[in-house]
Design an enzyme around this catalytic site. Sequence first.
Site, PDB file in Angstrom:
ATOM      1  N   GLU A 120     -13.787  -2.004  -2.811  1.00  0.00           N
ATOM      2  CA  GLU A 120     -14.102  -2.074  -1.382  1.00  0.00           C
ATOM      3  C   GLU A 120     -15.440  -1.410  -1.083  1.00  0.00           C
ATOM      4  O   GLU A 120     -15.714  -0.299  -1.547  1.00  0.00           O
ATOM      5  CB  GLU A 120     -13.009  -1.399  -0.545  1.00  0.00           C
ATOM      6  N   ASP A 139       0.827  -1.203   0.000  1.00  0.00           N
ATOM      7  CA  ASP A 139       0.000   0.000   0.000  1.00  0.00           C
ATOM      8  C   ASP A 139       0.863   1.254   0.000  1.00  0.00           C
ATOM      9  O   ASP A 139       1.799   1.386   0.804  1.00  0.00           O
ATOM     10  CB  ASP A 139      -0.886   0.040   1.253  1.00  0.00           C
ATOM     11  N   LYS A 175      -0.119  -0.353  -4.446  1.00  0.00           N
ATOM     12  CA  LYS A 175      -1.553  -0.059  -4.545  1.00  0.00           C
ATOM     13  C   LYS A 175      -1.820   1.364  -4.093  1.00  0.00           C
ATOM     14  O   LYS A 175      -1.239   1.814  -3.098  1.00  0.00           O
ATOM     15  CB  LYS A 175      -2.387  -1.022  -3.690  1.00  0.00           C
TER      16      LYS A 175
END
Length: 268
Positions: free
Chosen positions: A186, A88, A117
Amino acid sequence: MKKITLDTLQRKKHPQEGIDPSKISAITAYDALFASLFDPHVDLILVGDSLNMSFAGKPDTLSVGMAEMLYHTKAVCRGVQRAFVVADMPYGSYTHEKQALKNALKFYQQTRADAIKLEGGQARAPLIARLVQEGVAVVGHIGLLPQSVRAVGGYKIVGKTPTSARQLLEDALSVQEAGASLVVLEGVVASVATEISQRLKIPTIGIGSGAGCDGQILVFSDLLGLFKAFKPKFVRTYLEGGTLIEEALQRYVQDIQTGHFPSEQESY
């Protein structure tokens, strides 16, 4: 164990003739120990900024920085031989192109991460394209964006209205067109996530977005029942890890107090 690559993940969505498609299994990890346990079993390991909540006790992901994410990514990579590792990009590390490129390259230069990401849809497309141009594999992330939780007033499911659903599809297509290799969905309404997954050529990884995605991911402390502060609706707990640890500790302390530990066989 053969290393999982982007081609491996892509073939799960678009398999060769005569082979049925299969789902991508993904989980988070933050250290070498758990990464080594997960590595033989899952396709993808995410070094998520969720560690800021699960293990640092913070209320959100926003305060974790580059130094911490690099540290944990290095640790995870030391425990992985097979799985595809994604790191991340933390909040504030990709506010503009020059900064994003500098920080993304740090992950590639200092760790063995396979991809990074970052969160955001259409607005992030030019940034994604620039990173891909420099040889960085990018995983997109749309829908509920934990790094934007303060701006939108909490953790809210996305795609409930036609306007929101259209925007999500546009975001997904923009991220794909920019060159992202995968995209996390998400907190997206399941029917919308399914439509997006069907429209995209790249695999989708769902978290709280229904079974229609090309893969699923959970935070490992949720999956193993270690994080008890709260349990989102989408989490399925596969082990009451917290309870088992407490019981083991109670036995350990009791054995110390009664003199049963260490035994003669456990002494030099």
